[in-house]
Write an enzyme that holds these catalytic residues in place. Structure first.
Site, PDB file in Angstrom:
ATOM      1  N   HIS A 244      84.634  55.654  30.089  1.00  0.00           N
ATOM      2  CA  HIS A 244      85.992  55.107  30.136  1.00  0.00           C
ATOM      3  C   HIS A 244      86.118  54.237  28.888  1.00  0.00           C
ATOM      4  O   HIS A 244      85.616  53.117  28.852  1.00  0.00           O
ATOM      5  CB  HIS A 244      86.215  54.294  31.421  1.00  0.00           C
ATOM      6  CG  HIS A 244      87.628  53.791  31.528  1.00  0.00           C
ATOM      7  ND1 HIS A 244      88.518  54.232  32.477  1.00  0.00           N
ATOM      8  CD2 HIS A 244      88.321  52.900  30.754  1.00  0.00           C
ATOM      9  CE1 HIS A 244      89.687  53.624  32.308  1.00  0.00           C
ATOM     10  NE2 HIS A 244      89.599  52.816  31.262  1.00  0.00           N
TER      11      HIS A 244
ATOM     12  N   LYS B 146      78.554  57.885  34.416  1.00  0.00           N
ATOM     13  CA  LYS B 146      79.843  57.347  33.984  1.00  0.00           C
ATOM     14  C   LYS B 146      79.719  55.875  33.611  1.00  0.00           C
ATOM     15  O   LYS B 146      79.238  55.066  34.414  1.00  0.00           O
ATOM     16  CB  LYS B 146      80.862  57.505  35.121  1.00  0.00           C
ATOM     17  CG  LYS B 146      82.251  56.963  34.826  1.00  0.00           C
ATOM     18  CD  LYS B 146      82.981  57.824  33.806  1.00  0.00           C
ATOM     19  CE  LYS B 146      84.301  57.193  33.383  1.00  0.00           C
ATOM     20  NZ  LYS B 146      85.433  57.603  34.179  1.00  0.00           N
TER      21      LYS B 146
ATOM     22  N   ASP C 164      91.926  63.477  35.768  1.00  0.00           N
ATOM     23  CA  ASP C 164      91.942  62.089  36.212  1.00  0.00           C
ATOM     24  C   ASP C 164      92.905  61.917  37.385  1.00  0.00           C
ATOM     25  O   ASP C 164      93.529  60.863  37.534  1.00  0.00           O
ATOM     26  CB  ASP C 164      92.296  61.131  35.062  1.00  0.00           C
ATOM     27  CG  ASP C 164      91.948  59.691  35.399  1.00  0.00           C
ATOM     28  OD1 ASP C 164      91.266  59.446  36.410  1.00  0.00           O
ATOM     29  OD2 ASP C 164      92.389  58.801  34.639  1.00  0.00           O
TER      30      ASP C 164
ATOM     31  N   HIS D 174      89.025  62.088  40.778  1.00  0.00           N
ATOM     32  CA  HIS D 174      88.740  61.094  41.833  1.00  0.00           C
ATOM     33  C   HIS D 174      89.041  61.729  43.183  1.00  0.00           C
ATOM     34  O   HIS D 174      90.184  62.103  43.455  1.00  0.00           O
ATOM     35  CB  HIS D 174      89.609  59.847  41.638  1.00  0.00           C
ATOM     36  CG  HIS D 174      89.351  59.171  40.328  1.00  0.00           C
ATOM     37  ND1 HIS D 174      88.364  58.219  40.167  1.00  0.00           N
ATOM     38  CD2 HIS D 174      89.910  59.345  39.105  1.00  0.00           C
ATOM     39  CE1 HIS D 174      88.332  57.834  38.893  1.00  0.00           C
ATOM     40  NE2 HIS D 174      89.269  58.498  38.234  1.00  0.00           N
TER      41      HIS D 174
ATOM     42  N   HIS E 252      87.273  65.618  35.266  1.00  0.00           N
ATOM     43  CA  HIS E 252      87.420  64.181  35.584  1.00  0.00           C
ATOM     44  C   HIS E 252      88.318  64.086  36.813  1.00  0.00           C
ATOM     45  O   HIS E 252      89.537  64.230  36.715  1.00  0.00           O
ATOM     46  CB  HIS E 252      88.034  63.423  34.408  1.00  0.00           C
ATOM     47  CG  HIS E 252      88.178  61.948  34.657  1.00  0.00           C
ATOM     48  ND1 HIS E 252      87.771  61.003  33.731  1.00  0.00           N
ATOM     49  CD2 HIS E 252      88.660  61.235  35.708  1.00  0.00           C
ATOM     50  CE1 HIS E 252      88.015  59.793  34.209  1.00  0.00           C
ATOM     51  NE2 HIS E 252      88.572  59.908  35.400  1.00  0.00           N
TER      52      HIS E 252
ATOM     53  N   HIS F  46      89.668  60.845  29.298  1.00  0.00           N
ATOM     54  CA  HIS F  46      91.110  60.596  29.224  1.00  0.00           C
ATOM     55  C   HIS F  46      91.539  59.937  27.913  1.00  0.00           C
ATOM     56  O   HIS F  46      92.031  58.820  27.892  1.00  0.00           O
ATOM     57  CB  HIS F  46      91.634  59.814  30.431  1.00  0.00           C
ATOM     58  CG  HIS F  46      90.760  58.682  30.910  1.00  0.00           C
ATOM     59  ND1 HIS F  46      90.281  57.710  30.086  1.00  0.00           N
ATOM     60  CD2 HIS F  46      90.286  58.383  32.145  1.00  0.00           C
ATOM     61  CE1 HIS F  46      89.560  56.861  30.793  1.00  0.00           C
ATOM     62  NE2 HIS F  46      89.532  57.249  32.039  1.00  0.00           N
TER      63      HIS F  46
END
Ligand code: NCD
Ligand code: ZN
Length: 344
Positions: free
Chosen positions: A136, A99, A247, A15, A13, A174
């Protein structure tokens, strides 16, 4: 000096953003990780197979020379997503997963899902074709207390979804609560959970007690010590369904240090050394490879990376406080204690 060798880890995960920030953060991830599941919440988001292929090309073009790193792409599920495009992108190897962001739950989620019933046809097609769904797992309605959003999402959305489509391969991203841990461990498979390094190290007291610390503000928000302990128990248990998704979510300091600051911790450069410290403190160093290198690959049906990394424990390590980008500085996560571990 202690040394351990483990298969090259993956980050399930991550970004990476785009443009100048992507160019600045890529060396930090590609130094330690062999693969990463790259989140699609750009502005505008990565919605189609074509978007994902273009984003992957931009990442590959920006990688440092000689980097041993493969980005695994995701699509951002919208209520207008075309199921055929999703299935084709997965069959062609363009994407590894889709996602689901509840609309309003986090950074750049405005185009996410308002009503799960409006994406039923896409989820059915994914279940049938074996396309993994990353979630999420927080409701975003204004009435639900921010500390309860994960638990309410599980009860209201995820449990019914798993009952209706038991074959859908799900990653609850997460996970931050004891309830989330219990759900993933007990649910009928295929299901797994990712855990961040920062949720294993910090609680909401670190965020809020004795002063507000914007660089610890992330979503899902940090929880209680009992939750952190539940996360730590499954992260350090090699037989659990949990593996690492950092994350790591870089934001420029200008966006973090503001009256309405952005959510996200930039942990990519420090996650592994701190995880080694944490696992060692728990007497569970032998479970580190399962958490960072093998269980995630198994969940996504991929081989473990063929090369190894070496972690060394010698003396307290100091990291840079900040990463410079052409757009401005990004603060590097610091949990407030040191680690004696470094990646060779
Ligand atoms: C992430 C971001 O900034 O993109 N922020 C965060 O706090 N984790 C989005 C997300 O994963 O929720
Ligand atoms: Zn994220």
């Amino acid at each position: 000096m202690t040394r351990i060798e483990i298969p090259r880890p993956d980050d399930w995960h991550l970004h990476l953003r785009d443009g100048a920030v992507m160019r600045a953060v890529l060396p930090d991830t590609s130094r330690h990780f062999g693969r990463a599941l790259v989140m699609p919440n750009l502005d505008p988001p990565v919605v189609t197979g074509k978007d994902a292929a273009h984003y992957r090309d931009r990442i590959l073009a920006a990688l440092p020379d000689g980097a041993d790193f493969t980005p695994l792409m995701t699509l951002y599920l919208t209520e207008e997503t075309d199921p055929d495009d999703v299935v084709a992108a997965h069959a062609d190897g363009v994407i590894a997963a889709v996602k689901l962001y509840p609309a309003g739950a986090t950074t750049n989620s405005a185009r996410g899902v308002r009503d799960i019933n409006n994406v039923g046809h896409t989820l059915e097609a994914m279940a049938k074709s074996g396309v993994p769904l990353c979630i999420h797992g927080e409701v975003a309605d204004a009435h639900t207390d921010i500390f309860d959003r994960e638990k309410v999402f599980i009860d209201r959305i995820l449990r019914p979804l798993k009952d209706r489509l038991p074959e859908l391969r799900v990653t609850l991203e997460h996970v931050t609560t004891a309830e989330g841990v219990a759900f993933v461990e007990d649910a009928p498979g295929p299901i797994a959970g990712t855990i961040t390094a920062h949720h294993l190290m910090l609680t909401r007291n670190d965020l809020l007690a004795g002063g507000i610390r914007p660089h610890y503000y992330c979503l899902p928000i940090l929880k209680r010590e009992r939750d952190r302990r539940a996360l730590l128990a499954v992260a350090t248990d090699a037989s659990s369904r949990f593996f690492l998704g950092t994350d790591s979510a870089p934001h420029l300091d200008g966006g973090k240090l503001a009256p309405c600051g952005c959510a996200g911790c930039y942990t990519a450069p420090v996650a592994l050394p701190y995880l080694a410290q944490l696992f060692e403190t728990c007497g569970k160093l032998d479970a580190l490879a399962a958490f960072v290198s093998t269980k995630g690959a198994a969940h996504y049906g991929l081989p473990v990376n063929p090369t190894n990394v070496t972690l060394m424990r010698d003396q307290p390590v100091t990291f840079a406080a900040s990463l410079a980008t052409e757009d401005g500085p990004i603060t590097i996560f610091d949990p407030g204690f040191t680690t004696d571990w470094a990646v060779e």
